[in-house]
Design a protein around this motif. Structure first.
Motif, PDB file in Angstrom:
ATOM      1  N   LEU A   1       5.670 -13.451   3.353  1.00  0.00           N
ATOM      2  CA  LEU A   1       4.883 -12.410   4.011  1.00  0.00           C
ATOM      3  C   LEU A   1       3.452 -12.885   4.277  1.00  0.00           C
ATOM      4  O   LEU A   1       2.924 -12.692   5.378  1.00  0.00           O
ATOM      5  N   VAL A   2       2.832 -13.518   3.298  1.00  0.00           N
ATOM      6  CA  VAL A   2       1.467 -14.023   3.484  1.00  0.00           C
ATOM      7  C   VAL A   2       1.458 -15.125   4.547  1.00  0.00           C
ATOM      8  O   VAL A   2       0.561 -15.169   5.406  1.00  0.00           O
ATOM      9  N   HIS A   3       2.466 -15.990   4.527  1.00  0.00           N
ATOM     10  CA  HIS A   3       2.556 -17.054   5.542  1.00  0.00           C
ATOM     11  C   HIS A   3       2.638 -16.451   6.935  1.00  0.00           C
ATOM     12  O   HIS A   3       1.915 -16.874   7.854  1.00  0.00           O
ATOM     13  N   GLU A   4       3.508 -15.478   7.105  1.00  0.00           N
ATOM     14  CA  GLU A   4       3.655 -14.840   8.425  1.00  0.00           C
ATOM     15  C   GLU A   4       2.393 -14.086   8.819  1.00  0.00           C
ATOM     16  O   GLU A   4       2.019 -14.064   9.982  1.00  0.00           O
ATOM     17  N   TRP A   5       1.743 -13.489   7.840  1.00  0.00           N
ATOM     18  CA  TRP A   5       0.498 -12.767   8.104  1.00  0.00           C
ATOM     19  C   TRP A   5      -0.558 -13.723   8.661  1.00  0.00           C
ATOM     20  O   TRP A   5      -1.219 -13.450   9.662  1.00  0.00           O
TER      21      TRP A   5
ATOM     22  N   PHE B   1      -1.680  -3.598  11.964  1.00  0.00           N
ATOM     23  CA  PHE B   1      -0.952  -4.780  11.494  1.00  0.00           C
ATOM     24  C   PHE B   1      -1.412  -5.180  10.088  1.00  0.00           C
ATOM     25  O   PHE B   1      -0.595  -5.391   9.184  1.00  0.00           O
ATOM     26  N   HIS B   2      -2.731  -5.253   9.885  1.00  0.00           N
ATOM     27  CA  HIS B   2      -3.262  -5.666   8.587  1.00  0.00           C
ATOM     28  C   HIS B   2      -2.968  -4.627   7.509  1.00  0.00           C
ATOM     29  O   HIS B   2      -2.642  -4.977   6.370  1.00  0.00           O
ATOM     30  N   ILE B   3      -3.045  -3.361   7.853  1.00  0.00           N
ATOM     31  CA  ILE B   3      -2.732  -2.300   6.895  1.00  0.00           C
ATOM     32  C   ILE B   3      -1.264  -2.343   6.501  1.00  0.00           C
ATOM     33  O   ILE B   3      -0.921  -2.198   5.323  1.00  0.00           O
ATOM     34  N   SER B   4      -0.383  -2.584   7.471  1.00  0.00           N
ATOM     35  CA  SER B   4       1.050  -2.647   7.149  1.00  0.00           C
ATOM     36  C   SER B   4       1.363  -3.863   6.276  1.00  0.00           C
ATOM     37  O   SER B   4       2.183  -3.781   5.353  1.00  0.00           O
ATOM     38  N   MET B   5       0.714  -4.987   6.527  1.00  0.00           N
ATOM     39  CA  MET B   5       0.929  -6.167   5.692  1.00  0.00           C
ATOM     40  C   MET B   5       0.444  -5.911   4.267  1.00  0.00           C
ATOM     41  O   MET B   5       1.118  -6.270   3.297  1.00  0.00           O
ATOM     42  N   LEU B   6      -0.719  -5.278   4.131  1.00  0.00           N
ATOM     43  CA  LEU B   6      -1.221  -4.940   2.798  1.00  0.00           C
ATOM     44  C   LEU B   6      -0.281  -3.957   2.100  1.00  0.00           C
ATOM     45  O   LEU B   6      -0.050  -4.065   0.897  1.00  0.00           O
ATOM     46  N   GLY B   7       0.265  -3.021   2.863  1.00  0.00           N
ATOM     47  CA  GLY B   7       1.218  -2.061   2.286  1.00  0.00           C
ATOM     48  C   GLY B   7       2.464  -2.748   1.768  1.00  0.00           C
ATOM     49  O   GLY B   7       2.966  -2.419   0.682  1.00  0.00           O
ATOM     50  N   MET B   8       2.976  -3.700   2.526  1.00  0.00           N
ATOM     51  CA  MET B   8       4.171  -4.424   2.078  1.00  0.00           C
ATOM     52  C   MET B   8       3.875  -5.270   0.842  1.00  0.00           C
ATOM     53  O   MET B   8       4.690  -5.326  -0.086  1.00  0.00           O
ATOM     54  N   LEU B   9       2.710  -5.914   0.820  1.00  0.00           N
ATOM     55  CA  LEU B   9       2.329  -6.686  -0.367  1.00  0.00           C
ATOM     56  C   LEU B   9       2.147  -5.777  -1.575  1.00  0.00           C
ATOM     57  O   LEU B   9       2.544  -6.132  -2.691  1.00  0.00           O
ATOM     58  N   ALA B  10       1.581  -4.599  -1.362  1.00  0.00           N
ATOM     59  CA  ALA B  10       1.419  -3.636  -2.457  1.00  0.00           C
ATOM     60  C   ALA B  10       2.780  -3.187  -2.979  1.00  0.00           C
ATOM     61  O   ALA B  10       2.975  -3.026  -4.187  1.00  0.00           O
ATOM     62  N   GLY B  11       3.738  -2.983  -2.089  1.00  0.00           N
ATOM     63  CA  GLY B  11       5.091  -2.610  -2.503  1.00  0.00           C
ATOM     64  C   GLY B  11       5.746  -3.695  -3.343  1.00  0.00           C
ATOM     65  O   GLY B  11       6.402  -3.411  -4.355  1.00  0.00           O
ATOM     66  N   LEU B  12       5.573  -4.944  -2.947  1.00  0.00           N
ATOM     67  CA  LEU B  12       6.122  -6.059  -3.722  1.00  0.00           C
ATOM     68  C   LEU B  12       5.456  -6.161  -5.091  1.00  0.00           C
ATOM     69  O   LEU B  12       6.126  -6.398  -6.102  1.00  0.00           O
TER      70      LEU B  12
END
Length: 143
Positions: free
Chosen positions: A133-137, A5-16
């Motif tokens: 995304l950060v809020h949901e994280w 979960f944390h890796i996928s959130m970091l991946g999405m933030l990196a994409g943004l």
């Protein structure tokens, strides 16, 4: 499962973040090309269109490949998306480029205000997505 979960959130933030950097970089390159005042006569070498389907809606993107020669005799070829559909292979167009990076030329007409406004809108959308995304994280990490 937490790690995924944390890796996928970091991946999405990196994409943004990558998208935001790409928008700022291309906006600065185009502005630099327009402000340099250096132009050249270029020829359309290739023209094609790609189709992207997002949410069952097709979007057509026109691409062109240009070829020109700098005053010092250097041959330059570059690709650019978003040109007019009527532009065909063999057409002559004026391109703008900065002398220190002719491969970052643009065949678009100078419209720095419109270009900057579009960049600001896209950056605001990306920032909104990042905040959500950060809020949901944070909210989902509590469980």
């Amino acid at each position: 499962m937490d790690a995924l979960f944390h890796i996928s959130m970091l991946g999405m933030l990196a994409g943004l973040l990558w998208a935001a950097v790409a928008i700022v970089r291309r906006t600065r390159q185009r502005r630099s090309a327009w402000e340099s005042g250096v132009t050249a006569q270029a020829r359309v070498v290739r023209a094609w269109a790609t189709t992207q389907v997002v949410n069952n809606a097709a979007r057509r993107v026109q691409w062109h490949e240009y070829d020109f020669t700098t005053p010092d005799g250097g041959a330059v070829r570059f690709k650019e998306a978003g040109g007019p559909r009527e532009r065909a292979v063999g057409d002559a167009v004026r391109v703008h480029y900065a002398p220190h990076e002719p491969d970052r030329a643009t065949a678009a007409e100078p419209r720095p205000g419109k270009d900057m406004a579009a960049a600001v809108v896209w950056l605001a959308v990306i920032a909104g997505c990042a905040i959500f995304l950060v809020h949901e994280w944070v909210e989902l990490s509590r469980y």
